[in-house]
Design a protein around this motif. Structure first.
Motif, PDB file in Angstrom:
ATOM      1  N   ASP A 251       0.907  -1.286   0.035  1.00  0.00           N
ATOM      2  CA  ASP A 251       0.042   0.128   0.111  1.00  0.00           C
ATOM      3  C   ASP A 251       0.761   1.214   0.085  1.00  0.00           C
ATOM      4  OD1 ASP A 251      -2.195  -1.545   0.001  1.00  0.00           O
ATOM      5  OD2 ASP A 251      -2.608  -1.377   2.173  1.00  0.00           O
ATOM      6  N   ALA A 252       1.997   1.195   0.793  1.00  0.00           N
ATOM      7  CA  ALA A 252       2.729   2.333   0.759  1.00  0.00           C
ATOM      8  C   ALA A 252       3.318   2.462  -0.508  1.00  0.00           C
ATOM      9  CB  ALA A 252       3.883   2.348   1.890  1.00  0.00           C
ATOM     10  N   SER A 253       3.857   1.543  -1.383  1.00  0.00           N
ATOM     11  CA  SER A 253       4.527   1.696  -2.474  1.00  0.00           C
ATOM     12  C   SER A 253       3.431   2.142  -3.700  1.00  0.00           C
ATOM     13  CB  SER A 253       5.008   0.121  -2.939  1.00  0.00           C
ATOM     14  OG  SER A 253       4.099  -0.667  -3.415  1.00  0.00           O
ATOM     15  N   ARG A 254       2.317   2.063  -3.426  1.00  0.00           N
ATOM     16  CA  ARG A 254       1.386   2.482  -4.322  1.00  0.00           C
ATOM     17  C   ARG A 254       0.981   3.751  -4.199  1.00  0.00           C
ATOM     18  NH1 ARG A 254      -1.839  -2.466  -3.212  1.00  0.00           N
ATOM     19  NH2 ARG A 254      -1.261  -3.944  -4.748  1.00  0.00           N
ATOM     20  N   SER A 255       1.308   4.681  -3.134  1.00  0.00           N
ATOM     21  CA  SER A 255       0.802   5.782  -2.718  1.00  0.00           C
ATOM     22  C   SER A 255       1.658   6.945  -3.249  1.00  0.00           C
ATOM     23  CB  SER A 255       0.865   5.920  -1.241  1.00  0.00           C
ATOM     24  OG  SER A 255      -0.111   4.963  -0.650  1.00  0.00           O
ATOM     25  N   GLY A 256       1.909   6.996  -4.476  1.00  0.00           N
ATOM     26  CA  GLY A 256       2.527   7.866  -5.240  1.00  0.00           C
ATOM     27  C   GLY A 256       2.475   9.198  -4.891  1.00  0.00           C
ATOM     28  N   HIS A 257       1.233   9.665  -4.407  1.00  0.00           N
ATOM     29  CA  HIS A 257       0.836  11.066  -4.214  1.00  0.00           C
ATOM     30  C   HIS A 257       1.375  11.408  -2.678  1.00  0.00           C
ATOM     31  CE1 HIS A 257      -2.164   8.341  -2.100  1.00  0.00           C
ATOM     32  NE2 HIS A 257      -2.333   9.438  -1.354  1.00  0.00           N
ATOM     33  N   LEU A 258       1.631  10.513  -1.959  1.00  0.00           N
ATOM     34  CA  LEU A 258       2.275  10.944  -0.650  1.00  0.00           C
ATOM     35  C   LEU A 258       3.880  11.162  -0.836  1.00  0.00           C
ATOM     36  CD1 LEU A 258       0.873   8.037   1.686  1.00  0.00           C
ATOM     37  CD2 LEU A 258       0.146  10.357   1.371  1.00  0.00           C
ATOM     38  N   PRO A 259       4.492  12.188  -0.082  1.00  0.00           N
ATOM     39  CA  PRO A 259       5.758  12.200  -0.112  1.00  0.00           C
ATOM     40  C   PRO A 259       6.676  11.181   0.280  1.00  0.00           C
ATOM     41  CG  PRO A 259       4.514  14.139   1.386  1.00  0.00           C
ATOM     42  CD  PRO A 259       3.574  12.820   0.943  1.00  0.00           C
TER      43      PRO A 259
ATOM     44  N   ARG B 146       5.749   7.678   2.827  1.00  0.00           N
ATOM     45  CA  ARG B 146       5.806   6.311   2.481  1.00  0.00           C
ATOM     46  C   ARG B 146       6.680   5.688   2.890  1.00  0.00           C
ATOM     47  NH1 ARG B 146       5.996   8.874  -2.682  1.00  0.00           N
ATOM     48  NH2 ARG B 146       7.970   8.306  -3.188  1.00  0.00           N
ATOM     49  N   ALA B 147       8.050   6.144   3.299  1.00  0.00           N
ATOM     50  CA  ALA B 147       8.985   5.388   3.936  1.00  0.00           C
ATOM     51  C   ALA B 147       8.396   4.947   5.578  1.00  0.00           C
ATOM     52  CB  ALA B 147      10.215   5.990   4.100  1.00  0.00           C
ATOM     53  N   ARG B 148       7.798   5.916   6.060  1.00  0.00           N
ATOM     54  CA  ARG B 148       7.127   5.641   7.420  1.00  0.00           C
ATOM     55  C   ARG B 148       6.185   4.711   7.660  1.00  0.00           C
ATOM     56  NH1 ARG B 148       3.250   6.231  10.181  1.00  0.00           N
ATOM     57  NH2 ARG B 148       2.188   7.315   8.777  1.00  0.00           N
ATOM     58  N   LEU B 149       5.255   4.709   6.378  1.00  0.00           N
ATOM     59  CA  LEU B 149       4.330   3.666   6.484  1.00  0.00           C
ATOM     60  C   LEU B 149       4.827   2.130   5.951  1.00  0.00           C
ATOM     61  CD1 LEU B 149       1.603   5.544   4.114  1.00  0.00           C
ATOM     62  CD2 LEU B 149       1.470   4.783   6.556  1.00  0.00           C
ATOM     63  N   ALA B 150       5.810   2.126   5.161  1.00  0.00           N
ATOM     64  CA  ALA B 150       6.371   0.951   4.920  1.00  0.00           C
ATOM     65  C   ALA B 150       7.257   0.349   6.067  1.00  0.00           C
ATOM     66  CB  ALA B 150       7.486   1.045   3.806  1.00  0.00           C
TER      67      ALA B 150
ATOM     68  N   GLY C 145       4.769  -1.094   8.790  1.00  0.00           N
ATOM     69  CA  GLY C 145       4.016  -2.354   8.449  1.00  0.00           C
ATOM     70  C   GLY C 145       4.637  -3.482   8.935  1.00  0.00           C
ATOM     71  N   ILE C 146       6.187  -3.496   9.202  1.00  0.00           N
ATOM     72  CA  ILE C 146       6.785  -4.355   9.866  1.00  0.00           C
ATOM     73  C   ILE C 146       6.615  -4.475  11.228  1.00  0.00           C
ATOM     74  CG2 ILE C 146       9.042  -5.780  10.545  1.00  0.00           C
ATOM     75  CD1 ILE C 146       8.435  -6.120   7.519  1.00  0.00           C
ATOM     76  N   LEU C 147       6.533  -3.555  11.784  1.00  0.00           N
ATOM     77  CA  LEU C 147       6.423  -3.289  13.312  1.00  0.00           C
ATOM     78  C   LEU C 147       4.865  -3.533  13.712  1.00  0.00           C
ATOM     79  CD1 LEU C 147       8.645  -0.211  13.891  1.00  0.00           C
ATOM     80  CD2 LEU C 147       9.170  -2.572  14.280  1.00  0.00           C
ATOM     81  N   ASP C 148       3.916  -2.950  12.845  1.00  0.00           N
ATOM     82  CA  ASP C 148       2.427  -3.151  13.482  1.00  0.00           C
ATOM     83  C   ASP C 148       1.999  -4.454  13.309  1.00  0.00           C
ATOM     84  OD1 ASP C 148       2.673  -0.357  13.736  1.00  0.00           O
ATOM     85  OD2 ASP C 148       1.558  -0.066  11.768  1.00  0.00           O
TER      86      ASP C 148
ATOM     87  N   ASP D 160      12.790  -1.867   2.307  1.00  0.00           N
ATOM     88  CA  ASP D 160      13.894  -1.440   1.922  1.00  0.00           C
ATOM     89  C   ASP D 160      13.857  -0.554   0.808  1.00  0.00           C
ATOM     90  OD1 ASP D 160      14.706  -1.785   4.532  1.00  0.00           O
ATOM     91  OD2 ASP D 160      16.206  -3.221   3.756  1.00  0.00           O
ATOM     92  N   ALA D 161      13.368  -1.157  -0.300  1.00  0.00           N
ATOM     93  CA  ALA D 161      13.232  -0.750  -1.761  1.00  0.00           C
ATOM     94  C   ALA D 161      11.967   0.585  -1.722  1.00  0.00           C
ATOM     95  CB  ALA D 161      12.506  -1.852  -2.765  1.00  0.00           C
ATOM     96  N   VAL D 162      11.002  -0.033  -0.946  1.00  0.00           N
ATOM     97  CA  VAL D 162       9.849   1.221  -0.918  1.00  0.00           C
ATOM     98  C   VAL D 162      10.594   2.413   0.028  1.00  0.00           C
ATOM     99  CG1 VAL D 162       7.573   1.793   0.155  1.00  0.00           C
ATOM    100  CG2 VAL D 162       8.027  -0.492  -1.095  1.00  0.00           C
TER     101      VAL D 162
END
Length: 154
Positions: A60-68, A72-76, A79-82, A116-118
């Protein structure tokens, strides 16, 4: 009473007690094996669920091109921690065979490479994301195959 009758009775009692103990031991082993298998099945399902939910969050974070990019990095990362990927991985590794434990480590590592790629700023359709996403999928499939073998009844 003759001593032979007494000895025969004692031998019969020993054989009866011995066979009862042996039967109970076999039943205990079978029940313990079933409980262990059920525990492994539960922990495995929880780990696979955590992997899938974290992968979905990263995707989902990688699809969010409209976000800074930093959002996107914070969301990615979240995902692991949550979804507790690492804690569920460790639980699985404590119970699993060495083959399953290694497969779990590989799948978690591939998921981290996707994250890491995201985090590096690549969007979902970028070749970097596609490559690591496929590698994660393959690692997850290997993990599931190892789990099936491990959970199969002997």
């Amino acid at each position: 009473m003759e001593w032979t009758a007494l000895v025969a009775t004692a031998v019969g009692a020993v054989i009866g007690v011995g066979s009862t103990l042996a039967t109970d031991r076999v039943r205990w082993r079978r029940d313990t094996g079933e409980r262990d298998r059920e525990t492994l099945r539960t922990v495995s399902a929880q780990f696979l669920e955590a992997l899938t939910e974290a992968r979905d969050a990263i995707s989902d974070a990688s699809r969010s091109g409209h976000l800074p990019a930093d959002e996107r990095a914070r969301l990615a990362r979240a995902g692991i921690l949550d979804h507790g990927v690492h804690s569920k991985q460790y639980q699985l590794e404590l119970l699993a065979t060495p083959e399953v434990a290694q497969s779990a480590r590989d799948a978690a590592y591939q998921l981290l490479l996707y994250r890491d790629a995201v985090v590096a700023g690549h969007l979902r359709d970028a070749p970097e994301c596609t490559q690591v996403r496929r590698a994660f999928r393959e690692a997850r499939q290997k993990l599931m195959a190892a789990l099936r073998r491990s959970l199969a009844r002997p």
